[in-house]
Design an enzyme around this catalytic site. Sequence first.
Site, PDB file in Angstrom:
ATOM      1  N   ASN A   7      34.075  39.135  54.398  1.00 46.93           N
ATOM      2  CA  ASN A   7      34.097  38.684  53.082  1.00 46.93           C
ATOM      3  C   ASN A   7      34.801  37.411  53.187  1.00 46.93           C
ATOM      4  O   ASN A   7      36.046  37.134  53.398  1.00 46.93           O
ATOM      5  CB  ASN A   7      35.158  39.571  52.225  1.00 46.93           C
ATOM      6  CG  ASN A   7      35.487  39.271  50.748  1.00 46.93           C
ATOM      7  OD1 ASN A   7      35.104  38.096  50.296  1.00 46.93           O
ATOM      8  ND2 ASN A   7      36.078  39.941  49.895  1.00 46.93           N
ATOM      9  N   ARG A  70      29.737  40.346  51.816  1.00 46.61           N
ATOM     10  CA  ARG A  70      30.029  40.416  50.423  1.00 46.61           C
ATOM     11  C   ARG A  70      29.625  39.060  50.034  1.00 46.61           C
ATOM     12  O   ARG A  70      30.054  37.828  50.393  1.00 46.61           O
ATOM     13  CB  ARG A  70      31.581  40.427  49.940  1.00 46.61           C
ATOM     14  CG  ARG A  70      31.705  40.166  48.539  1.00 46.61           C
ATOM     15  CD  ARG A  70      33.131  40.561  48.103  1.00 46.61           C
ATOM     16  NE  ARG A  70      33.229  40.015  46.874  1.00 46.61           N
ATOM     17  CZ  ARG A  70      34.218  39.452  46.179  1.00 46.61           C
ATOM     18  NH1 ARG A  70      35.099  38.494  46.836  1.00 46.61           N
ATOM     19  NH2 ARG A  70      34.182  39.259  44.903  1.00 46.61           N
ATOM     20  N   HIS A 159      32.295  42.131  40.357  1.00 47.52           N
ATOM     21  CA  HIS A 159      32.881  43.387  40.940  1.00 47.52           C
ATOM     22  C   HIS A 159      31.950  44.500  40.900  1.00 47.52           C
ATOM     23  O   HIS A 159      32.288  45.747  40.905  1.00 47.52           O
ATOM     24  CB  HIS A 159      33.883  44.021  39.879  1.00 47.52           C
ATOM     25  CG  HIS A 159      35.058  43.058  39.775  1.00 47.52           C
ATOM     26  ND1 HIS A 159      35.797  43.138  38.574  1.00 47.52           N
ATOM     27  CD2 HIS A 159      35.790  42.504  40.810  1.00 47.52           C
ATOM     28  CE1 HIS A 159      36.837  42.259  38.889  1.00 47.52           C
ATOM     29  NE2 HIS A 159      36.773  41.827  40.191  1.00 47.52           N
ATOM     30  N   ARG A 220      43.735  34.473  34.862  1.00 50.98           N
ATOM     31  CA  ARG A 220      42.594  34.012  33.902  1.00 50.98           C
ATOM     32  C   ARG A 220      42.748  34.495  32.471  1.00 50.98           C
ATOM     33  O   ARG A 220      43.336  35.776  32.445  1.00 50.98           O
ATOM     34  CB  ARG A 220      41.292  34.581  34.474  1.00 50.98           C
ATOM     35  CG  ARG A 220      40.976  33.957  35.900  1.00 50.98           C
ATOM     36  CD  ARG A 220      39.711  34.609  36.257  1.00 50.98           C
ATOM     37  NE  ARG A 220      39.802  34.888  37.881  1.00 50.98           N
ATOM     38  CZ  ARG A 220      39.195  35.859  38.308  1.00 50.98           C
ATOM     39  NH1 ARG A 220      38.178  36.426  37.914  1.00 50.98           N
ATOM     40  NH2 ARG A 220      39.605  35.915  39.910  1.00 50.98           N
ATOM     41  N   ASP A 257      51.784  39.244  38.776  1.00 48.21           N
ATOM     42  CA  ASP A 257      51.977  40.778  39.464  1.00 48.21           C
ATOM     43  C   ASP A 257      52.543  41.574  38.389  1.00 48.21           C
ATOM     44  O   ASP A 257      53.750  41.481  38.102  1.00 48.21           O
ATOM     45  CB  ASP A 257      53.149  40.438  40.455  1.00 48.21           C
ATOM     46  CG  ASP A 257      52.980  41.600  41.380  1.00 48.21           C
ATOM     47  OD1 ASP A 257      53.306  42.830  40.858  1.00 48.21           O
ATOM     48  OD2 ASP A 257      53.026  41.513  42.597  1.00 48.21           O
ATOM     49  N   GLU A 356      35.717  48.288  48.560  1.00 44.83           N
ATOM     50  CA  GLU A 356      34.341  47.568  48.503  1.00 44.83           C
ATOM     51  C   GLU A 356      33.943  47.485  49.709  1.00 44.83           C
ATOM     52  O   GLU A 356      32.632  47.435  49.850  1.00 44.83           O
ATOM     53  CB  GLU A 356      34.820  46.134  47.998  1.00 44.83           C
ATOM     54  CG  GLU A 356      35.001  46.306  46.245  1.00 44.83           C
ATOM     55  CD  GLU A 356      35.585  45.107  45.537  1.00 44.83           C
ATOM     56  OE1 GLU A 356      36.817  45.087  45.743  1.00 44.83           O
ATOM     57  OE2 GLU A 356      35.081  44.393  45.087  1.00 44.83           O
TER      58      GLU A 356
END
Length: 370
Positions: A7, A70, A159, A220, A257, A356
């Site tokens: 990745n 990925r 995702h 975001r 967090d 993933e």
Amino acid sequence: MRILVLNAGSSSLKYELFDNLESVASGVVEHIGEPGGVKDHEAALEMAEKRLVEGGFLESFARLDGIGHRVVHGGERFVAPTRIDETVVEAIRELIPLAPLHNPANLQGIESMAKKAPGVPQVAVFDTAFHQTMPKEAWLYAIPTEFYERDGLRRYGFHGTSHHYVAKEAAKRLGKPLDACNLVTMHLGNGASLCAVWEGQSVDTSMGFTPLAGLVMGTRSGDIDPEIPIWMMKRGIDADKVLNKQSGLKGLCGDNDLRRIEERAAGGDAKSKTALKVYVHRIRHYLGAYIAQLGRVDAVVFTAGVGEHSVLVRQMVCEGLEPLGLFLDTEKNLRGEAVISAENSPVGIFVIPTDEEKEIAVQTEAVIGR
Ligand code: ADP
């Protein structure tokens, strides 16, 4: 079969080695291309190789059976994992305008690996591919169609590897084939998205043309009135930076967090309490929409950092949704069990750790074995 999953980000390289789909070693090289850091992706791969060789996991990258990458953006062209050749590399390059931060880094990983381990099959697993089954009404934006036709502006969703993986795991738990399952999968990490799965296929997802859309995330904004960035830009404000890096939970309470936010909220901090409420409100907005869209739902799935670990968020998301068939067993939720719905709940509520890298390894083996 030994598969290396890579990745490659703009300044980091994550790697995980699988032997017959069992993870045997993993690591990350950071600060790539930064002053005082690792020179480039090629140097990063050399470091990764050295660690794996010194750890006794591998003789060299050239001895791998396959490499799975990925890749963030596959556009409309890639609807499934794909064996990498010259044409595929060019196609990923052509998609750079759609993912200017991610696809170049992914390409560097692919090209450096081709040099280091020529002859080892490489496979690209795309974040967008799973969502290519969405019907047009779910992906077309109501803007002049030339922006789609000419420029490719549409919802792609991301995702996908994670949504696909947890959907398959949910199907196992339900004891049905995936193509008989209707699900809402909720990937709640630093980045976050929901996906409506109809008979095993993605039919809608909350991220859009970019991963900025949809849910409130770590930094975001997710969905906002589209006039807001216009308002900012007219005033010379860097809307890109504000909405991608300074918004979301961080913008609301100064922290991205969720664990710390929960602690502060419990301690009475008003901004943290509000941030949690806004965060959950948006998840419920999409959850309700997707349940309506699917009509019949077998299970909803919580996954990724927050989904897997936050008892409070799961509780807040499911609160009062009994009329929609979601009956949460608060004790099971507290214990973090795999199935947290009550015995007689018409809709299952599952907690499924996403993986993933494992899914990329699985897909890579499948493509190589074809
Ligand atoms: P990424 O998208 O970077 O892979 P993760 O899936 O690891 O992110 O999710 C990170 C988020 O999960 C962080 O906001 C973190 O606070 C949250 N998280 C992890 N463990 C817990 C926990 N026990 N309770 C609440 N939130 C948690």
